[in-house]
Enzyme design. Sequence first.
Site, PDB file in Angstrom:
ATOM      1  N   LEU A 187      43.372  36.240  47.511  1.00  0.00           N
ATOM      2  CA  LEU A 187      44.719  35.750  47.191  1.00  0.00           C
ATOM      3  C   LEU A 187      44.740  34.367  46.549  1.00  0.00           C
ATOM      4  O   LEU A 187      45.819  33.842  46.260  1.00  0.00           O
ATOM      5  CB  LEU A 187      45.580  35.727  48.463  1.00  0.00           C
ATOM      6  CG  LEU A 187      45.923  37.101  49.043  1.00  0.00           C
ATOM      7  CD1 LEU A 187      46.662  36.953  50.370  1.00  0.00           C
ATOM      8  CD2 LEU A 187      46.745  37.917  48.049  1.00  0.00           C
ATOM      9  N   LYS A 188      43.595  33.770  46.333  1.00  0.00           N
ATOM     10  CA  LYS A 188      43.586  32.415  45.767  1.00  0.00           C
ATOM     11  C   LYS A 188      43.316  32.451  44.271  1.00  0.00           C
ATOM     12  O   LYS A 188      42.653  33.364  43.776  1.00  0.00           O
ATOM     13  CB  LYS A 188      42.513  31.558  46.452  1.00  0.00           C
ATOM     14  CG  LYS A 188      42.750  31.358  47.933  1.00  0.00           C
ATOM     15  CD  LYS A 188      44.012  30.564  48.188  1.00  0.00           C
ATOM     16  CE  LYS A 188      44.310  30.463  49.673  1.00  0.00           C
ATOM     17  NZ  LYS A 188      45.637  29.911  49.929  1.00  0.00           N
TER      18      LYS A 188
ATOM     19  N   ASN B  31      38.610  42.912  39.816  1.00  0.00           N
ATOM     20  CA  ASN B  31      39.667  42.871  40.838  1.00  0.00           C
ATOM     21  C   ASN B  31      40.309  44.240  40.924  1.00  0.00           C
ATOM     22  O   ASN B  31      40.306  44.991  39.949  1.00  0.00           O
ATOM     23  CB  ASN B  31      40.730  41.834  40.452  1.00  0.00           C
ATOM     24  CG  ASN B  31      41.837  41.727  41.495  1.00  0.00           C
ATOM     25  OD1 ASN B  31      41.550  41.683  42.706  1.00  0.00           O
ATOM     26  ND2 ASN B  31      43.083  41.702  41.067  1.00  0.00           N
TER      27      ASN B  31
ATOM     28  N   HIS C  83      44.086  45.743  41.720  1.00  0.00           N
ATOM     29  CA  HIS C  83      45.496  45.358  41.872  1.00  0.00           C
ATOM     30  C   HIS C  83      46.263  46.584  42.351  1.00  0.00           C
ATOM     31  O   HIS C  83      46.088  47.671  41.789  1.00  0.00           O
ATOM     32  CB  HIS C  83      46.026  44.873  40.518  1.00  0.00           C
ATOM     33  CG  HIS C  83      47.444  44.435  40.566  1.00  0.00           C
ATOM     34  ND1 HIS C  83      47.831  43.243  41.133  1.00  0.00           N
ATOM     35  CD2 HIS C  83      48.587  45.045  40.157  1.00  0.00           C
ATOM     36  CE1 HIS C  83      49.148  43.134  41.053  1.00  0.00           C
ATOM     37  NE2 HIS C  83      49.629  44.217  40.473  1.00  0.00           N
TER      38      HIS C  83
ATOM     39  N   GLU D  86      43.127  53.426  45.990  1.00  0.00           N
ATOM     40  CA  GLU D  86      42.235  52.260  45.854  1.00  0.00           C
ATOM     41  C   GLU D  86      40.842  52.584  46.393  1.00  0.00           C
ATOM     42  O   GLU D  86      39.829  52.203  45.808  1.00  0.00           O
ATOM     43  CB  GLU D  86      42.803  51.059  46.614  1.00  0.00           C
ATOM     44  CG  GLU D  86      44.077  50.502  46.023  1.00  0.00           C
ATOM     45  CD  GLU D  86      44.531  49.231  46.721  1.00  0.00           C
ATOM     46  OE1 GLU D  86      43.669  48.447  47.162  1.00  0.00           O
ATOM     47  OE2 GLU D  86      45.743  49.019  46.831  1.00  0.00           O
TER      48      GLU D  86
HETATM   49  C1  GRF Z   1      44.753  45.808  48.322  1.00  0.00           C
HETATM   50  O1  GRF Z   1      45.968  46.494  48.245  1.00  0.00           O
HETATM   51  C2  GRF Z   1      44.308  45.364  46.962  1.00  0.00           C
HETATM   52  O2  GRF Z   1      44.751  46.177  45.926  1.00  0.00           O
HETATM   53  C3  GRF Z   1      44.935  44.022  46.814  1.00  0.00           C
HETATM   54  O3  GRF Z   1      44.933  43.471  48.105  1.00  0.00           O
HETATM   55  C4  GRF Z   1      44.899  44.511  49.071  1.00  0.00           C
HETATM   56  C5  GRF Z   1      43.730  44.207  49.971  1.00  0.00           C
HETATM   57  O4  GRF Z   1      43.588  45.104  50.994  1.00  0.00           O
HETATM   58  N1  GRF Z   1      44.270  43.235  45.830  1.00  0.00           N
HETATM   59  P1  GRF Z   1      42.269  45.052  51.874  1.00  0.00           P
HETATM   60  O5  GRF Z   1      42.172  43.655  52.456  1.00  0.00           O
HETATM   61  O6  GRF Z   1      41.114  45.391  51.007  1.00  0.00           O
HETATM   62  O7  GRF Z   1      42.521  46.097  52.927  1.00  0.00           O
END
Ligand code: GRF
Length: 200
Positions: free
Chosen positions: A91-92, A106, A108, A178
């Site tokens: 998040l940074k 990354n 998203h 994901e």
């Molecule tokens: C995921 O939804 C990813 O797409 C986003 O942040 C979330 C992280 O989830 N970038 P986790 O910590 O991997 O469970």
Amino acid sequence: MTTPLAFFISGTGGNALNLVKACREGRVSGRPVLAIASSPKAGGIVRLEDEGLPVAVVERKAFDSDEAFSAACYHEVETRGAKVICLAGWLKKLHVPPKWEGRILNIHPGLLPEFGGPGMYGMNVHRAVREAGARESGCTVHLVDNQYDHGAHLAESRVPVLPADTAEDLQRRVYVEEMRLYPEALEAFLKSRDYFTSGV
Ligand code: GRF
């Protein structure tokens, strides 16, 4: 030949753990060498350490600038010899210097560019998708550059948005994708480039 990988986390580490598992099962030709956590409270730290991965905590508040913070992260990565970085719930703001361009991925939790940019992370994305009345959402694996959610797209997966969906429903549906998409996209990326020929 496997590529040494680093994972950057801020939260649960779910995507990072999924990639570690994919490497260990031979579905991704990578070798996890470390993780960086942006907070000592990140739940993923214990989960990744339990998998035998060293985790370094690097906190933004210890530095005056994004550049200095990022340099400290790269120092950890380079000390361990990782050649590719996977952001996994990071998040940074990470500053990308030229030597790391094209080697940071990354995931998203939305379709880009429509549902990306500053402030578009986590549940904010799923709420925005609902509010926009979009019929589809999904997730995107992309390269990281110096603009939020801007780098070249490597892979995308789409899911329907159903009329009765809450943002939480959507989050769960996208998250399943994901787990499938990131290992596949990472493997395709590693296969398409030879990282052992470039120095870090
Ligand atoms: C995921 O939804 C990813 O797409 C986003 O942040 C979330 C992280 O989830 N970038 P986790 O910590 O991997 O469970």
